[in-house]
Design an enzyme around this catalytic site. Structure first.
Site, PDB file in Angstrom:
ATOM      1  N   SER A 179       3.353  47.279  86.973  1.00 45.38           N
ATOM      2  CA  SER A 179       3.638  45.879  87.306  1.00 45.38           C
ATOM      3  C   SER A 179       4.931  45.416  86.634  1.00 45.38           C
ATOM      4  O   SER A 179       5.354  45.980  85.622  1.00 45.38           O
ATOM      5  CB  SER A 179       2.458  45.026  86.808  1.00 45.38           C
ATOM      6  OG  SER A 179       2.711  43.654  86.969  1.00 45.38           O
ATOM      7  N   LEU A 233       8.098  44.332  84.777  1.00 41.47           N
ATOM      8  CA  LEU A 233       9.258  45.006  84.191  1.00 41.47           C
ATOM      9  C   LEU A 233       9.067  46.524  84.185  1.00 41.47           C
ATOM     10  O   LEU A 233      10.015  47.287  84.413  1.00 41.47           O
ATOM     11  CB  LEU A 233       9.488  44.492  82.762  1.00 41.47           C
ATOM     12  CG  LEU A 233       9.596  42.964  82.596  1.00 41.47           C
ATOM     13  CD1 LEU A 233       9.902  42.595  81.148  1.00 41.47           C
ATOM     14  CD2 LEU A 233      10.662  42.387  83.527  1.00 41.47           C
ATOM     15  N   SER A 238      10.323  40.444  72.793  1.00 47.70           N
ATOM     16  CA  SER A 238      10.398  39.176  73.525  1.00 47.70           C
ATOM     17  C   SER A 238      11.262  38.247  72.691  1.00 47.70           C
ATOM     18  O   SER A 238      11.335  38.399  71.463  1.00 47.70           O
ATOM     19  CB  SER A 238       8.996  38.564  73.665  1.00 47.70           C
ATOM     20  OG  SER A 238       9.086  37.193  74.005  1.00 47.70           O
ATOM     21  N   TYR A 257       1.274  36.687  69.597  1.00 50.24           N
ATOM     22  CA  TYR A 257       2.298  37.346  70.427  1.00 50.24           C
ATOM     23  C   TYR A 257       3.623  37.401  69.673  1.00 50.24           C
ATOM     24  O   TYR A 257       4.268  38.458  69.596  1.00 50.24           O
ATOM     25  CB  TYR A 257       2.437  36.552  71.728  1.00 50.24           C
ATOM     26  CG  TYR A 257       3.358  37.155  72.761  1.00 50.24           C
ATOM     27  CD1 TYR A 257       2.984  38.272  73.500  1.00 50.24           C
ATOM     28  CD2 TYR A 257       4.604  36.584  73.022  1.00 50.24           C
ATOM     29  CE1 TYR A 257       3.829  38.810  74.455  1.00 50.24           C
ATOM     30  CE2 TYR A 257       5.448  37.115  73.980  1.00 50.24           C
ATOM     31  CZ  TYR A 257       5.063  38.226  74.700  1.00 50.24           C
ATOM     32  OH  TYR A 257       5.899  38.752  75.650  1.00 50.24           O
ATOM     33  N   LYS A 272       5.549  40.760  68.452  1.00 50.71           N
ATOM     34  CA  LYS A 272       6.875  41.098  68.979  1.00 50.71           C
ATOM     35  C   LYS A 272       7.911  41.144  67.851  1.00 50.71           C
ATOM     36  O   LYS A 272       8.843  41.954  67.888  1.00 50.71           O
ATOM     37  CB  LYS A 272       7.285  40.115  70.072  1.00 50.71           C
ATOM     38  CG  LYS A 272       6.390  40.176  71.323  1.00 50.71           C
ATOM     39  CD  LYS A 272       6.418  41.542  71.998  1.00 50.71           C
ATOM     40  CE  LYS A 272       5.771  41.520  73.375  1.00 50.71           C
ATOM     41  NZ  LYS A 272       5.828  42.828  74.047  1.00 50.71           N
ATOM     42  N   THR A 303       7.760  37.861  86.751  1.00 48.06           N
ATOM     43  CA  THR A 303       6.805  38.968  86.912  1.00 48.06           C
ATOM     44  C   THR A 303       5.408  38.365  87.051  1.00 48.06           C
ATOM     45  O   THR A 303       5.211  37.169  86.802  1.00 48.06           O
ATOM     46  CB  THR A 303       6.818  39.896  85.683  1.00 48.06           C
ATOM     47  OG1 THR A 303       6.208  39.186  84.589  1.00 48.06           O
ATOM     48  CG2 THR A 303       8.206  40.348  85.307  1.00 48.06           C
TER      49      THR A 303
HETATM   50  N1  LIG Z   1       7.873  38.474  82.004  1.00 42.10           N
HETATM   51  C1  LIG Z   1       8.428  37.884  80.979  1.00 42.10           C
HETATM   52  O1  LIG Z   1       8.958  36.768  81.086  1.00 42.10           O
HETATM   53  C2  LIG Z   1       8.456  38.552  79.618  1.00 42.10           C
HETATM   54  C3  LIG Z   1       9.183  37.929  78.605  1.00 42.10           C
HETATM   55  C4  LIG Z   1       9.237  38.526  77.351  1.00 42.10           C
HETATM   56  C5  LIG Z   1       8.575  39.716  77.118  1.00 42.10           C
HETATM   57  N2  LIG Z   1       7.865  40.300  78.120  1.00 42.10           N
HETATM   58  C6  LIG Z   1       7.187  41.552  77.804  1.00 42.10           C
HETATM   59  O2  LIG Z   1       7.510  42.519  78.777  1.00 42.10           O
HETATM   60  C7  LIG Z   1       6.433  43.437  78.930  1.00 42.10           C
HETATM   61  C8  LIG Z   1       6.085  43.563  80.406  1.00 42.10           C
HETATM   62  O3  LIG Z   1       5.695  42.292  80.878  1.00 42.10           O
HETATM   63  P1  LIG Z   1       5.607  41.930  82.428  1.00 42.10           P
HETATM   64  O4  LIG Z   1       6.151  40.578  82.566  1.00 42.10           O
HETATM   65  O5  LIG Z   1       6.149  43.041  83.237  1.00 42.10           O
HETATM   66  O6  LIG Z   1       4.022  41.814  82.572  1.00 42.10           O
HETATM   67  P2  LIG Z   1       3.013  42.317  83.704  1.00 42.10           P
HETATM   68  O7  LIG Z   1       1.738  41.617  83.404  1.00 42.10           O
HETATM   69  O8  LIG Z   1       3.612  42.206  85.054  1.00 42.10           O
HETATM   70  O9  LIG Z   1       2.859  43.860  83.371  1.00 42.10           O
HETATM   71  C9  LIG Z   1       2.236  44.307  82.211  1.00 42.10           C
HETATM   72  C10 LIG Z   1       1.461  45.554  82.562  1.00 42.10           C
HETATM   73  O10 LIG Z   1       0.919  46.079  81.342  1.00 42.10           O
HETATM   74  C11 LIG Z   1      -0.375  46.528  81.591  1.00 42.10           C
HETATM   75  N3  LIG Z   1      -1.140  46.506  80.351  1.00 42.10           N
HETATM   76  C12 LIG Z   1      -1.502  45.411  79.627  1.00 42.10           C
HETATM   77  N4  LIG Z   1      -2.189  45.790  78.539  1.00 42.10           N
HETATM   78  C13 LIG Z   1      -2.239  47.144  78.566  1.00 42.10           C
HETATM   79  C14 LIG Z   1      -2.812  48.117  77.717  1.00 42.10           C
HETATM   80  N5  LIG Z   1      -3.491  47.754  76.617  1.00 42.10           N
HETATM   81  N6  LIG Z   1      -2.662  49.424  78.037  1.00 42.10           N
HETATM   82  C15 LIG Z   1      -1.997  49.788  79.161  1.00 42.10           C
HETATM   83  N7  LIG Z   1      -1.447  48.910  80.014  1.00 42.10           N
HETATM   84  C16 LIG Z   1      -1.568  47.604  79.716  1.00 42.10           C
HETATM   85  C17 LIG Z   1      -0.945  45.547  82.624  1.00 42.10           C
HETATM   86  O11 LIG Z   1      -2.042  46.114  83.334  1.00 42.10           O
HETATM   87  C18 LIG Z   1       0.269  45.286  83.494  1.00 42.10           C
HETATM   88  O12 LIG Z   1       0.311  46.171  84.607  1.00 42.10           O
HETATM   89  C19 LIG Z   1       5.298  42.917  78.040  1.00 42.10           C
HETATM   90  O13 LIG Z   1       5.324  43.603  76.824  1.00 42.10           O
HETATM   91  C20 LIG Z   1       5.668  41.452  77.838  1.00 42.10           C
HETATM   92  O14 LIG Z   1       5.154  40.956  76.627  1.00 42.10           O
HETATM   93  C21 LIG Z   1       7.780  39.742  79.365  1.00 42.10           C
END
Ligand SMILES: NC(=O)c1ccc[n+]([C@@H]2O[C@H](COP(=O)([O-])OP(=O)(O)OC[C@H]3O[C@@H](n4cnc5c(N)ncnc54)[C@H](O)[C@@H]3O)[C@@H](O)[C@H]2O)c1
Length: 252
Positions: free
Chosen positions: A15, A17, A145, A158, A162, A193
């Site tokens: 999913s 990123l 993050s 969180y 991070k 996302t």
């Molecule tokens: N989207 C944003 O704005 C944003 C901003 C800052 C940081 N992030 C970080 O980027 C990363 C990806 O986020 P995203 O927005 O793509 O989220 P997302 O929810 O689209 O994808 C995260 C994926 O991680 C998987 N996952 C969660 N916990 C898990 C675990 N314990 N073991 C295996 N898989 C697991 C979920 O099933 C999901 O498919 C995360 O670490 C998030 O904290 C995202």
């Protein structure tokens, strides 16, 4: 790090990123193992990019090791992009005057911080056994993050986790230097996302408008472009790169 003929592990790869990064690394010639908790999405997506799905929780050593075995069946593991992560709200003092939830705090630290250490140590152990190519055995990219610096109210677990990821980046790069393995971290701002899917379009637009330039949410492929560059650029090491359109988050 050259990716042709190599394997790569992308956690959270089904999913957002992670999926965008999996797609790019596959296009660059790697066999990508998409590690995720979401089996339905992951299986379909891995097949689409010619990769392999591994159902695993990043905090589970045996399950992550099995995913690494699957990767090594398709070539030496040369790249890790660790994206799996989860948000959640904990306050220090709840509205009813009771103390904040310790169990939820521990759970979010476990997924976001302990999970990162677990995946990094296991992937680096595999990479350490690789033959060097141009002096490199592998490259690892972690995901923090902007909350590591500007956590918003309610983001204590969180933001702590991070910040821990940012803190481990340089020491991990130092630790793995003699093995020819680089470690860097990307700290995203606000990206479009599924993690934001729980918010209405109005809130999402409002978040995008807070970004100075460009005034919009980041696109997952913009993260993936940087992740690929970080993997491929041999001189980039021990660094955390903010990818955020210059946003600085407000307290709420
Ligand atoms: N989207 C944003 O704005 C944003 C901003 C800052 C940081 N992030 C970080 O980027 C990363 C990806 O986020 P995203 O927005 O793509 O989220 P997302 O929810 O689209 O994808 C995260 C994926 O991680 C998987 N996952 C969660 N916990 C898990 C675990 N314990 N073991 C295996 N898989 C697991 C979920 O099933 C999901 O498919 C995360 O670490 C998030 O904290 C995202």
């Amino acid at each position: 790090m050259h990716l042709t003929g190599a394997s790569a592990l992308v956690t959270g790869g089904a999913s957002g990123l992670g999926a965008a990064t999996s797609r790019r690394l596959a296009a660059a010639g790697a066999h990508v193992v998409v590690l995720d908790l979401n089996e339905e999405l992951g299986t379909e997506f891995a097949a689409e990019i010619g990769g392999t799905f591994a159902h695993a929780d990043v905090t589970d050593p045996a399950a992550v090791d099995a995913a690494l075995d699957a990767a090594e069946r398709h070539g030496p593991l040369r790249a890790l992009v660790h994206c799996a992560g989860k948000g959640g709200t904990v306050r220090l003092v709840n509205r009813d005057g009771s103390p904040g939830d310790l169990d939820l705090y521990r759970q979010l630290i476990d997924i976001n911080l302990v999970g990162t250490f677990n995946v990094l140590r296991l992937a680096a152990t595999r990479m350490a056994g690789n033959e060097p190519v141009d002096g490199e055995r592998g490259a690892c990219v972690l995901t923090a993050s902007v909350a590591a610096w500007e956590g918003q109210i309610g983001q204590i677990p969180y933001a702590s986790a991070k910040a821990g990821v940012v803190g481990m980046t340089l020491v991990a790069a130092r630790d793995l230097a003699t093995k020819g393995i680089r470690v860097n971290t990307i700290a995203p701002g606000v990206f479009d996302t599924p993690i934001l899917a729980r918010f209405s379009q109005e809130i999402r637009d409002g978040l995008g408008a807070q970004v100075p330039n460009p005034a919009r949410l980041g696109q997952p492929d913009e993260f993936a472009m940087l992740a690929q560059q970080v993997v491929e650029n041999p001189y980039l090491n021990g660094e955390t790169i903010r990818l955020d359109g210059a946003i600085r988050m407000s307290p709420r």
